[in-house]
Design a protein around this motif. Structure first.
Motif, PDB file in Angstrom:
ATOM      1  N   ARG A   7      -4.888   1.901   3.160  1.00 55.86           N
ATOM      2  CA  ARG A   7      -4.974   2.581   1.871  1.00 55.86           C
ATOM      3  C   ARG A   7      -5.946   3.755   1.967  1.00 55.86           C
ATOM      4  O   ARG A   7      -7.077   3.625   2.406  1.00 55.86           O
ATOM      5  N   LYS A   8      -5.469   4.937   1.612  1.00 50.60           N
ATOM      6  CA  LYS A   8      -6.237   6.183   1.612  1.00 50.60           C
ATOM      7  C   LYS A   8      -6.692   6.605   3.015  1.00 50.60           C
ATOM      8  O   LYS A   8      -7.644   7.354   3.180  1.00 50.60           O
ATOM      9  N   ARG A   9      -5.994   6.096   4.030  1.00 46.70           N
ATOM     10  CA  ARG A   9      -6.264   6.522   5.404  1.00 46.70           C
ATOM     11  C   ARG A   9      -4.998   7.147   5.993  1.00 46.70           C
ATOM     12  O   ARG A   9      -3.887   6.739   5.672  1.00 46.70           O
ATOM     13  N   THR A  10      -5.199   8.112   6.879  1.00 48.82           N
ATOM     14  CA  THR A  10      -4.067   8.704   7.578  1.00 48.82           C
ATOM     15  C   THR A  10      -3.592   7.708   8.620  1.00 48.82           C
ATOM     16  O   THR A  10      -4.318   7.389   9.566  1.00 48.82           O
ATOM     17  N   THR A  11      -2.393   7.204   8.446  1.00 52.71           N
ATOM     18  CA  THR A  11      -1.880   6.147   9.304  1.00 52.71           C
ATOM     19  C   THR A  11      -0.564   6.574   9.938  1.00 52.71           C
ATOM     20  O   THR A  11       0.322   7.109   9.260  1.00 52.71           O
ATOM     21  N   ILE A  12      -0.461   6.338  11.244  1.00 52.02           N
ATOM     22  CA  ILE A  12       0.777   6.617  11.978  1.00 52.02           C
ATOM     23  C   ILE A  12       1.224   5.317  12.621  1.00 52.02           C
ATOM     24  O   ILE A  12       0.471   4.679  13.349  1.00 52.02           O
ATOM     25  N   MET A  13       2.462   4.937  12.338  1.00 46.68           N
ATOM     26  CA  MET A  13       2.997   3.678  12.849  1.00 46.68           C
ATOM     27  C   MET A  13       4.255   3.948  13.655  1.00 46.68           C
ATOM     28  O   MET A  13       5.221   4.509  13.130  1.00 46.68           O
ATOM     29  N   ILE A  14       4.245   3.571  14.931  1.00 49.07           N
ATOM     30  CA  ILE A  14       5.470   3.581  15.733  1.00 49.07           C
ATOM     31  C   ILE A  14       6.136   2.233  15.544  1.00 49.07           C
ATOM     32  O   ILE A  14       5.501   1.186  15.685  1.00 49.07           O
ATOM     33  N   ALA A  15       7.407   2.257  15.223  1.00 48.99           N
ATOM     34  CA  ALA A  15       8.096   0.990  14.951  1.00 48.99           C
ATOM     35  C   ALA A  15       9.513   1.033  15.474  1.00 48.99           C
ATOM     36  O   ALA A  15      10.241   2.017  15.286  1.00 48.99           O
ATOM     37  N   HIS A  16       9.876  -0.035  16.177  1.00 48.53           N
ATOM     38  CA  HIS A  16      11.277  -0.243  16.544  1.00 48.53           C
ATOM     39  C   HIS A  16      11.930  -1.199  15.553  1.00 48.53           C
ATOM     40  O   HIS A  16      13.128  -1.099  15.283  1.00 48.53           O
ATOM     41  N   ARG A  17      11.118  -2.120  14.996  1.00 51.97           N
ATOM     42  CA  ARG A  17      11.619  -3.022  13.956  1.00 51.97           C
ATOM     43  C   ARG A  17      11.401  -2.330  12.610  1.00 51.97           C
ATOM     44  O   ARG A  17      10.279  -2.217  12.123  1.00 51.97           O
ATOM     45  N   LEU A  18      12.466  -1.865  12.021  1.00 56.46           N
ATOM     46  CA  LEU A  18      12.368  -1.068  10.799  1.00 56.46           C
ATOM     47  C   LEU A  18      11.853  -1.877   9.618  1.00 56.46           C
ATOM     48  O   LEU A  18      11.390  -1.302   8.627  1.00 56.46           O
ATOM     49  N   SER A  19      11.903  -3.216   9.713  1.00 58.19           N
ATOM     50  CA  SER A  19      11.409  -4.040   8.614  1.00 58.19           C
ATOM     51  C   SER A  19       9.904  -3.873   8.417  1.00 58.19           C
ATOM     52  O   SER A  19       9.386  -4.199   7.350  1.00 58.19           O
ATOM     53  N   THR A  20       9.201  -3.376   9.428  1.00 55.25           N
ATOM     54  CA  THR A  20       7.748  -3.253   9.343  1.00 55.25           C
ATOM     55  C   THR A  20       7.294  -1.963   8.681  1.00 55.25           C
ATOM     56  O   THR A  20       6.097  -1.775   8.448  1.00 55.25           O
ATOM     57  N   ILE A  21       8.225  -1.039   8.370  1.00 55.11           N
ATOM     58  CA  ILE A  21       7.808   0.269   7.852  1.00 55.11           C
ATOM     59  C   ILE A  21       8.415   0.590   6.496  1.00 55.11           C
ATOM     60  O   ILE A  21       8.447   1.754   6.078  1.00 55.11           O
ATOM     61  N   THR A  22       8.875  -0.433   5.811  1.00 56.24           N
ATOM     62  CA  THR A  22       9.537  -0.173   4.531  1.00 56.24           C
ATOM     63  C   THR A  22       8.600   0.458   3.509  1.00 56.24           C
ATOM     64  O   THR A  22       9.049   1.189   2.616  1.00 56.24           O
ATOM     65  N   ALA A  23       7.299   0.197   3.645  1.00 52.28           N
ATOM     66  CA  ALA A  23       6.344   0.722   2.666  1.00 52.28           C
ATOM     67  C   ALA A  23       5.755   2.061   3.084  1.00 52.28           C
ATOM     68  O   ALA A  23       4.857   2.580   2.412  1.00 52.28           O
ATOM     69  N   ALA A  24       6.231   2.651   4.173  1.00 51.38           N
ATOM     70  CA  ALA A  24       5.678   3.917   4.651  1.00 51.38           C
ATOM     71  C   ALA A  24       5.943   5.032   3.641  1.00 51.38           C
ATOM     72  O   ALA A  24       7.004   5.099   3.024  1.00 51.38           O
ATOM     73  N   ASP A  25       4.950   5.924   3.466  1.00 54.06           N
ATOM     74  CA  ASP A  25       5.132   7.066   2.566  1.00 54.06           C
ATOM     75  C   ASP A  25       6.137   8.067   3.121  1.00 54.06           C
ATOM     76  O   ASP A  25       6.842   8.739   2.360  1.00 54.06           O
ATOM     77  N   ASN A  26       6.181   8.172   4.445  1.00 50.48           N
ATOM     78  CA  ASN A  26       7.079   9.134   5.071  1.00 50.48           C
ATOM     79  C   ASN A  26       7.545   8.559   6.406  1.00 50.48           C
ATOM     80  O   ASN A  26       6.790   7.907   7.118  1.00 50.48           O
TER      81      ASN A  26
END
Length: 586
Positions: free
Chosen positions: A530-549
């Motif tokens: 929360r309120k941090r610049t976060t970059i997530m590499i994901a092959h399982r798309l279920s883990t990034i559903t809440a990503a802003d972009n």
């Protein structure tokens, strides 16, 4: 004088080695050299005194002279023994310091290298160069010091005694020299190549042990024990054969010297009989000469073998300098500044990038990671996701273009200030040997026990840690071998959480977790990011559903980007990936 003992290719190498190391140990080597000179003088004196021993006991038969000579002999050998002790102590002190200094310098150089360096030098080779080759530095310097001070001075002193006592016999003895030099020169040519091959084989042995240790599950699962055993037998056999070859070459100098010395001594004995019995020379002069001749044999033999030993040891020194001279491709500017505090926006502007193989990965890449938002990187393998992370962490530099944080080019800021701003959890979890608490604490130096426990709780690691035999003080083993994959990954997440950095990077951070733990970790990550610049590499798309972009990479380019809802509303790469992974097959 060194030019006569080593090949031209090694002369500059030796001069550099002495210049870089000898001056730092000058006080210790000074004391050792002084002691060696005393040893050389006492060795010559012990030969000289034999004239008085024989003449006082056999010729003059004067009991007072005998007692005086006996006291002198005792003093000579006592002084020689003390000097030998002092020489040994300070030579070892200087040598051990050289090894420590060399290893620290090499390790510091290795730490400053970029990732491409480690593809050139595997860990097994680095181990050999930081251990065996550092030892070779000490061996070369000690060999030079002992040979050119103790042995050479001893030989010169003894030769002086021989010439003064029996000039003609000394001329006969000198016939040994040319033959010995010629024989050693032939042997020296063969040593260097064998030594290089032996060091390479030692590296293969270390590599095989490392692979067996880290890959033991695969070895067992595929029944590779016999294969690993045969491979190790070959490596060990290679080292054994080459070590025997070097031993034979080094030992070959002894029969050369023994044979030539035998002829010389036989000639001396025959001629001395003539000089004493027919020319009137005193027995004491003859005994002094013969003693000096016999004492001169050992230092002369060591000097004859010196070139072989020196050429052999310089192979390791050359390999050490190859490592020490390897250029550092990723450097920090002298004018680099600490990265100023800021919201943490990351921007790639017209970035071109290629690895060493020359194949271009990025061509005019432009992408922005908004401050305080979570951006997911998805795409097929080889699309460039991990390379983006490597550039953000400045493990590599772009060929063209810039990577900036809050408008500051990463090339203009210090490594430490950049990486202090980043928390990282990789797909390949890595733990250091030590306790669980130690591994988590590496996230932030000086963290309290309470902060470490809180980070573990946030990473859903506290409960399983408390069930371990010694809790947070449980040893994890080499690379966390005593823990499961999920446990290791939660500890690395706790380490990143403890860092409390403004920029967070997760490379498949939940890949080794079961479904229940993954849900708990996602909740923890939601609080952490929360309120941090976060970059997530994901092959399982279920883990990034809440990503802003979501940034979809394909072929080193941004194929599309946006929130998940918008990407699913259009017929693009992300929608195809989503349907393959998450929608049930017909």
């Amino acid at each position: 004088m060194l030019k006569k003992f080593i090949s031209k290719s090694n002369q500059s190498l030796l001069m550099r080695l002495l210049a870089e190391n000898f001056k730092h140990q000058a006080p210790w080597y000074g004391i050792a050299i002084g002691s060696m000179v005393v040893v050389a003088v006492m060795t010559s004196a012990s030969a000289w005194i034999m004239r008085d021993v024989v003449n006082s006991t056999v010729v003059s038969k004067d009991i007072e002279k005998v007692f005086g000579v006996a006291v002198t002999v005792a003093i000579i050998f006592a002084v020689k023994g003390l000097a030998t002790y002092v020489q040994s102590i300070f030579l070892s002190k200087a040598g051990n310091n050289i090894i420590a200094h060399t290893q620290r310098r090499l390790f510091e150089h290795v730490l400053r290298q970029g990732l491409s360096f480690y593809s050139i030098y595997p860990s097994s080779e680095l181990l050999v160069r930081l251990t065996n080759n550092a030892q070779a530095v000490r061996s070369v310097i000690e060999l030079v010091v002992t040979s050119f001070i103790r042995d050479l001075f001893s030989l010169m002193g003894l030769l002086a005694v021989m010439v003064i006592q029996q000039p003609l016999l000394s001329l006969v003895s000198a016939a040994v020299g040319p033959g010995a030099i010629l024989g050693v020169r032939v042997l020296t040519r063969k040593v260097r190549k064998i030594m290089e091959l032996e060091i390479a084989s030692i590296g293969q042995i270390i590599q095989s042990v490392q692979e067996t240790s880290t890959g033991i599950r695969i070895v067992k699962a595929f029944a590779l024990e016999d294969f690993m055993r045969r491979r190790m037998d070959k490596y060990i056999g290679d080292v054994e054969r080459r070590a025997n070859s070097i031993a034979r070459l080094e030992a070959a100098s002894s029969p050369i010297m023994e044979t030539l010395s035998g002829f010389a001594i036989a000639g001396v004995i025959a001629l001395s009989g003539v000089l004493v019995l027919q020319q009137g020379n005193t027995p004491g002069e003859l005994m002094s000469f013969i003693t000096a001749l016999l004492l001169a044999y050992e230092p002369a033999k060591r000097l004859a073998r010196m070139r072989i030993s020196l050429e052999s040891a310089l192979v390791g020194v050359r390999m050490m300098y190859q490592l020490a001279d390897h250029p550092i491709e990723l450097t920090e500017k002298n004018s680099a500044i600490p990265l100023p505090e800021g919201p943490g926006e990351i921007r790639f502007k017209d970035v071109n990038f290629s690895y060493k193989n020359g194949e271009r990965l990025f061509q005019n890449l432009n992408v922005t990671f908004p401050a305080g938002k979570t951006t997911a990187l998805v795409g097929p393998s080889g699309a460039g996701k991990s390379s983006i992370i490597n550039l953000i962490m400045r493990l590599y530099d772009p060929d063209v273009g810039s990577v900036t944080v809050d408008g500051h080019d990463l090339k203009d800021v210090t490594f430490r200030s950049l990486r202090d701003r980043i928390g990282f959890v990789g797909q390949d979890t890595f733990l250091f040997s030590g306790t669980i608490k130690y591994n988590i604490s590496l996230g932030r130096e000086g963290a309290s026990d309470e902060e470490i426990i809180e980070a573990a709780k946030t990473a859903n690691a506290h409960d399983f840690i408390m069930k371990m035999p010694h809790g947070y003080d449980t040893e994890v083993g080499e690379n966390g071998i005593k823990l499961s994959g999920g446990q290791k990954q939660r500890i690395t997440i706790a380490r990143a959480m403890l860092r409390n950095a403004e920029i967070l990077i997760f490379d498949e951070a939940t890949s080794a977790l079961d479904s229940e733990s993954e849900i708990q970790i996602r909740e923890a990550l939601a609080r952490l990011t929360r309120k941090r610049t976060t970059i997530m590499i994901a092959h399982r798309l279920s883990t990034i559903t809440a990503a802003d972009n979501i940034v979809v990479m394909e072929g080193g380019q941004v194929a599309e980007q946006g929130p998940q809802g918008r990407l699913l509303s259009q017929d693009g790469v992300y929608r195809r990936l989503y349907e393959l992974q998450l929608l049930p097959s017909a």
